[in-house]
Design an enzyme around this catalytic site. Structure first.
Site, PDB file in Angstrom:
ATOM      1  CG  HIS A  15      -0.407   0.353   2.496  1.00 23.56           C
ATOM      2  ND1 HIS A  15      -1.158   0.682   3.595  1.00 23.56           N
ATOM      3  CD2 HIS A  15       0.888   0.417   2.916  1.00 23.56           C
ATOM      4  CE1 HIS A  15      -0.376   0.928   4.621  1.00 23.56           C
ATOM      5  NE2 HIS A  15       0.859   0.774   4.240  1.00 23.56           N
ATOM      6  CB  CYS A  34       3.366   5.239   5.243  1.00 21.92           C
ATOM      7  SG  CYS A  34       3.778   4.018   6.485  1.00 21.92           S
ATOM      8  CG  HIS A  40       5.335   0.582   2.439  1.00 23.91           C
ATOM      9  ND1 HIS A  40       4.755   1.792   2.138  1.00 23.91           N
ATOM     10  CD2 HIS A  40       4.759   0.166   3.590  1.00 23.91           C
ATOM     11  CE1 HIS A  40       3.888   2.102   3.084  1.00 23.91           C
ATOM     12  NE2 HIS A  40       3.853   1.132   3.979  1.00 23.91           N
ATOM     13  CG  HIS A  42       2.421  -3.084   6.167  1.00 25.20           C
ATOM     14  ND1 HIS A  42       3.279  -2.713   7.174  1.00 25.20           N
ATOM     15  CD2 HIS A  42       2.099  -1.932   5.526  1.00 25.20           C
ATOM     16  CE1 HIS A  42       3.462  -1.414   7.151  1.00 25.20           C
ATOM     17  NE2 HIS A  42       2.755  -0.904   6.149  1.00 25.20           N
ATOM     18  CG  ASP A  80      -2.381 -13.389   0.468  1.00 20.89           C
ATOM     19  OD1 ASP A  80      -1.550 -12.694   1.092  1.00 20.89           O
ATOM     20  OD2 ASP A  80      -2.156 -14.565   0.114  1.00 20.89           O
ATOM     21  CG  HIS A  81       0.703 -12.519  -2.401  1.00 12.44           C
ATOM     22  ND1 HIS A  81       0.366 -13.201  -1.256  1.00 12.44           N
ATOM     23  CD2 HIS A  81       2.026 -12.703  -2.569  1.00 12.44           C
ATOM     24  CE1 HIS A  81       1.443 -13.776  -0.769  1.00 12.44           C
ATOM     25  NE2 HIS A  81       2.464 -13.486  -1.545  1.00 12.44           N
ATOM     26  CD  GLU A 125       0.006  -0.555   8.640  1.00 11.13           C
ATOM     27  OE1 GLU A 125      -0.828  -0.382   7.739  1.00 11.13           O
ATOM     28  OE2 GLU A 125       0.519   0.371   9.284  1.00 11.13           O
TER      29      GLU A 125
HETATM   30 NI    NI Z   1       2.504   1.019   5.494  1.00 16.43          NI
END
Ligand code: NI
Length: 135
Positions: A15, A34, A40, A42, A80-81, A125
């Site tokens: 995200h 961020c 990037h 998580h 997911d992914h 997160e």
């Molecule tokens: Ni983040």
């Protein structure tokens, strides 16, 4: 007997936090790394809490196989992914903060879970940063 049942799940997603109304500099100043334009990732950990009355005939509150499958079908397959900003309808315009992701997950599960159950969603997160809805 009233009791709580928990199911944990997991998804990896990318995200970027930003407000399109702000310049890159303003976004980086507020959201820090961020807001990096190239995204990037998580490792999100999800904890789903279901509360209600145990069925006296079965001893079950909810069949955990059913809860597992609901989370898999509606949350894991969806997120997911994925790149949350680019690949998911929910975050095309909504900033994918942990707060907003948690609330979106709660809304999706609330829709598919029998209304006799109370539902709480907790989203990690990072191992140390997590949010919960409802508060
Ligand atoms: Ni983040």
């Amino acid at each position: 007997m009233r009791i709580a049942v928990f199911r944990r799940a997991h998804f990896n997603a990318a995200h970027r936090l930003h407000r399109p109304e702000w310049s890159l500099e303003e976004n980086l100043e507020f959201f820090g790394v961020c807001a990096n334009p190239n995204y990037h990732g998580h490792n999100y950990e999800l904890e789903v809490k279901v509360v209600g009355e145990v069925n006296p005939d079965t001893g079950f509150l909810i069949d955990l196989k059913v809860l597992k499958e609901l989370i898999h079908q509606h949350i894991e397959l969806r997120f997911d992914h994925k790149n949350l900003n680019l690949d998911t309808e929910a975050f095309k315009t909504l900033n994918p903060t942990a707060e907003n992701i948690c609330f979106v997950i709660w809304q999706i599960l609330r829709d598919v879970l029998d209304e006799k159950y109370e539902l709480t969603v907790r989203l990690y997160e990072t191992p140390r940063n997590y949010v919960e809805y409802p508060a």
